[in-house]
Design an enzyme around this catalytic site. Structure first.
Site, PDB file in Angstrom:
ATOM      1  N   LYS A  45      24.728 -14.144-135.184  1.00 28.16           N
ATOM      2  CA  LYS A  45      25.397 -15.406-135.498  1.00 28.16           C
ATOM      3  C   LYS A  45      26.818 -15.419-134.939  1.00 28.16           C
ATOM      4  CE  LYS A  45      26.600 -18.323-139.508  1.00 28.16           C
ATOM      5  NZ  LYS A  45      28.070 -18.233-139.476  1.00 28.16           N
ATOM      6  N   GLU A  46      27.534 -14.320-135.117  1.00 28.54           N
ATOM      7  CA  GLU A  46      28.907 -14.233-134.613  1.00 28.54           C
ATOM      8  C   GLU A  46      28.943 -14.269-133.093  1.00 28.54           C
ATOM      9  OE1 GLU A  46      30.532 -11.556-138.391  1.00 28.54           O
ATOM     10  OE2 GLU A  46      29.780 -10.595-136.553  1.00 28.54           O
ATOM     11  N   ASP A 104      29.560  -3.549-143.092  1.00 28.80           N
ATOM     12  CA  ASP A 104      30.621  -2.565-143.337  1.00 28.80           C
ATOM     13  C   ASP A 104      30.101  -1.146-143.121  1.00 28.80           C
ATOM     14  OD1 ASP A 104      32.138  -4.745-144.074  1.00 28.80           O
ATOM     15  OD2 ASP A 104      32.023  -4.356-146.227  1.00 28.80           O
ATOM     16  N   ASN A 111      27.435  -9.596-135.202  1.00 23.59           N
ATOM     17  CA  ASN A 111      26.018  -9.868-135.464  1.00 23.59           C
ATOM     18  C   ASN A 111      25.602 -11.035-134.570  1.00 23.59           C
ATOM     19  OD1 ASN A 111      26.783 -12.319-136.775  1.00 23.59           O
ATOM     20  ND2 ASN A 111      26.960 -11.261-138.744  1.00 23.59           N
TER      21      ASN A 111
END
Length: 336
Positions: free
Chosen positions: A205-206, A274, A203
């Site tokens: 942020k990651e 997920d 995502n």
């Protein structure tokens, strides 16, 4: 694939190997009407308790929800929670053959105490230490045995120690040797360890944390540069980046595609990642165009956000929405 129905029907013939960190999501629901005389904390009278499969096991439930066969590979503790975890797998008709039990670990459990629809406290029981050589050997043995049966591999990393840099490269190499595509749902610690994977799905942020970069969300030039840097560092075939309410971005290194999120009444974003990685893996195994893969994954991630709590995708509902939005015809051909 010539139609959306043909694609969805074909998922039933796939077997997906999910390797990574598994856990139990435990819930205690109660009522609270007064504070404790012992400390300034609420007293919760228990009404109901429940344990659910979490982490990589929730990805397995999403794969199952899409009609495919999931095979789960992980390490849990040889403890009471580990026994509960295996019981939960059996209740969901999921195989335990890829689960390694170790006396040196505890089974990751996240217990949430909820009163009046408000979470008061979360208690985590877990080890974040890396696998011992003994545990690593047994994990690799189970993985290589299951790999022979699968069409695609998902790496589900929660930074709990099952996926280490050395283990990751061994797992990827084994899959590459058998020409089996690999999909990654990463976390911060091993972010740049997944060299050579088929599809990498962080995502926003990651992405920033993994590359140690910072930029405004509206700065598309900086964002696309970060995506290009990531793809170059990982030598990944495809990149899929989820952007929350702004949808998803995907690239194969040549074509860049943005897909908007659909307007929804969001109840809970838990578990959406997920669902996205599960749908993406199935589509990758069927070798459909990347924009269609991203569009279906984006649609599925949004659908589960309408539900309270972590719930797997409803295949029938996803099919109906994909048909309503005409996704198959719109995104089967790559577009900019």
């Amino acid at each position: 694939m010539n139609s959306l129905k043909e694609l969805f029907d074909s998922f039933d013939d796939l077997t997906v190997l999910i390797v990574g960190d598994v856990m139990i999501d435990s819930y205690l629901w109660g009522k609270s009407s007064r504070l404790s005389p012992e400390a300034p904390v609420p007293i919760v009278n228990v009404v109901k308790t429940e344990k659910r499969l979490g982490g990589a096991a929730n990805v397995a439930l999403n794969v199952q929800g899409m009609g495919a066969k999931p095979l789960l590979c992980s390490v849990i503790g040889d403890d009471l929670e580990g026994a509960d975890f295996e019981r939960l797998l059996e209740e969901k008709q999921l195989s335990t053959e890829g689960i390694v039990k170790s006396v040196e670990r505890v089974t990751t459990t996240k217990q949430r105490i909820i009163a009046g629809n408000q979470q008061l406290l979360r208690i985590d029981s877990e080890h974040e230490t890396e696998l011992t050589k003994f545990e690593e050997r047994h994990l690799l043995e189970r993985y290589e045995k299951l790999l022979k049966k699968c069409d695609v591999v998902i790496f589900e990393d929660y930074d709990k120690g099952v996926l280490t840099a050395s283990v990751i490269q061994k797992l990827i190499a084994a899959a590459q040797k058998m020409n089996i595509p690999t999909v990654v749902d990463p976390k911060k610690k091993n972010f740049l360890s997944y060299v050579g994977v088929s599809l990498f799905k962080p995502n926003l942020k990651e992405l920033k944390e993994g590359l140690k970069v910072e930029f405004a969300e509206a700065n598309l030039e900086a964002f696309e540069q970060a995506a290009e840097t990531l793809q170059h560092k990982l030598q990944a075939g495809n990149i899929l980046i989820t952007l929350s309410e702004r949808g998803v971005f995907c690239t194969d290194g040549e074509t860049k595609t943005y897909i908007d999120a659909h307007v929804r009444s969001i109840s809970d974003v838990s578990g959406a990642g997920d669902t996205v990685v599960s749908i993406a893996a199935l589509c990758l195994a069927r070798q459909i165009p990347l924009p269609l893969l991203a569009g279906l994954a984006n649609l599925g991630g949004g659908l589960v956000c309408e539900q309270v709590g972590v719930v797997p995708i409803d295949k029938g509902r996803l099919y109906e929405e994909a048909r309503e939005f005409n996704l198959f015809e719109e995104l089967s051909e790559t577009r900019n």
